[in-house]
Design an enzyme around this catalytic site. Structure first.
Site, PDB file in Angstrom:
ATOM      1  N   CYS A  82     -31.110 -27.823  -7.528  1.00 28.02           N
ATOM      2  CA  CYS A  82     -30.737 -27.486  -8.898  1.00 28.02           C
ATOM      3  C   CYS A  82     -31.123 -28.625  -9.839  1.00 28.02           C
ATOM      4  O   CYS A  82     -31.121 -29.795  -9.470  1.00 28.02           O
ATOM      5  CB  CYS A  82     -29.234 -27.220  -8.994  1.00 28.02           C
TER       6      CYS A  82
ATOM      7  N   ASP B   7     -29.413 -29.661 -12.217  1.00 30.52           N
ATOM      8  CA  ASP B   7     -28.179 -30.337 -12.646  1.00 30.52           C
ATOM      9  C   ASP B   7     -28.292 -31.858 -12.462  1.00 30.52           C
ATOM     10  O   ASP B   7     -28.665 -32.338 -11.397  1.00 30.52           O
ATOM     11  CB  ASP B   7     -27.009 -29.789 -11.799  1.00 30.52           C
TER      12      ASP B   7
ATOM     13  N   ARG C  17     -26.216 -34.010 -11.992  1.00 29.00           N
ATOM     14  CA  ARG C  17     -25.292 -34.594 -11.003  1.00 29.00           C
ATOM     15  C   ARG C  17     -25.792 -34.427  -9.573  1.00 29.00           C
ATOM     16  O   ARG C  17     -25.102 -34.803  -8.623  1.00 29.00           O
ATOM     17  CB  ARG C  17     -23.911 -33.959 -11.149  1.00 29.00           C
TER      18      ARG C  17
HETATM   19 CO    CO Z   1     -26.556 -26.094 -10.584  1.00 33.73          CO
END
Ligand code: CO
Length: 202
Positions: free
Chosen positions: A40, A42, A44
């Site tokens: 992903c 993302d 993080r």
């Molecule tokens: Co994600």
């Protein structure tokens, strides 16, 4: 803010060459990663950091909700290069709990283009609606959908012609499904590894 990033870059490059003077020179010569990470976007979920690998050790493709759509030229280009040229041994399909992309796919709100991108997740939810509907807790239901999404994407990768052709010519290649926990930094292996045509069909 950008000056800070440039200063950090300088300090990082210095640290790398302090411990290993030939570090960057070797990387210029070639990259020979054993792994392709599909994860992903993302912030993080930083691929190299999570598995503690240096530059050169992990070939990385990231997008919203770690999808491997069979018609996406970006993902397919990465996959073919990783399999045919780099000859990676392992493809890691890595989702994460608390994925905003997975949540956005099924919350019923309209956002625009990303609704189309996330469509495969709604298909996963539909295919597993009985299992998912039986989970009372909202967060637990979304976390299970994150896992089911990873499992579906593993099957997408394993059924791709580039991967099928690699297995047909005897290339050593496995596709794995992992989920990363933002809460503790640990990955969980979903035990859905596919390493040959027979396992894909089974
Ligand atoms: Co994600």
């Amino acid at each position: 803010m950008l000056e800070d990033l440039k200063a950090r870059n300088l300090a990082w490059a210095r640290r790398k060459t302090e411990t290993d003077a030939g570090f960057f020179k070797r990387l210029v010569g070639q990259q020979a990663p054993q792994y392709l990470w599909i994860g992903c976007a993302d912030s993080r979920v930083p691929a190299n950091e999570i598995v503690d690998l240096d530059p050169g050790e992990l070939f990385v493709h990231r997008n919203v909700a770690n999808l491997a759509p069979p018609q996406d030229a970006n993902y397919l280009s990465v996959l073919q290069f990783a399999v045919d040229v780099l000859k990676v041994r392992h493809i890691l399909l890595v989702g994460h709990y608390g994925c905003g992309g997975v949540a956005a796919a099924v919350d019923g709100k309209r956002r625009g283009l990303v609704d189309h991108w996330l469509h495969p997740i709604r298909e996963v939810r539909h295919d597993h609606r009985h299992e998912l509907d039986a989970i009372v807790d909202d967060r637990a239901r979304l976390d299970r959908l994150c896992e089911l999404n990873v499992i579906r994407q593993v099957r997408n990768v394993a059924s791709d012609v580039f991967v099928q052709d690699a297995w047909a010519r005897g290339q050593d290649l496995s596709v794995h499904g992992w989920v990363y926990s933002l809460a503790n930094g640990l990955v969980t292996d979903l035990d859905v590894t596919v390493s040959n045509v027979a396992e894909m069909q089974g």
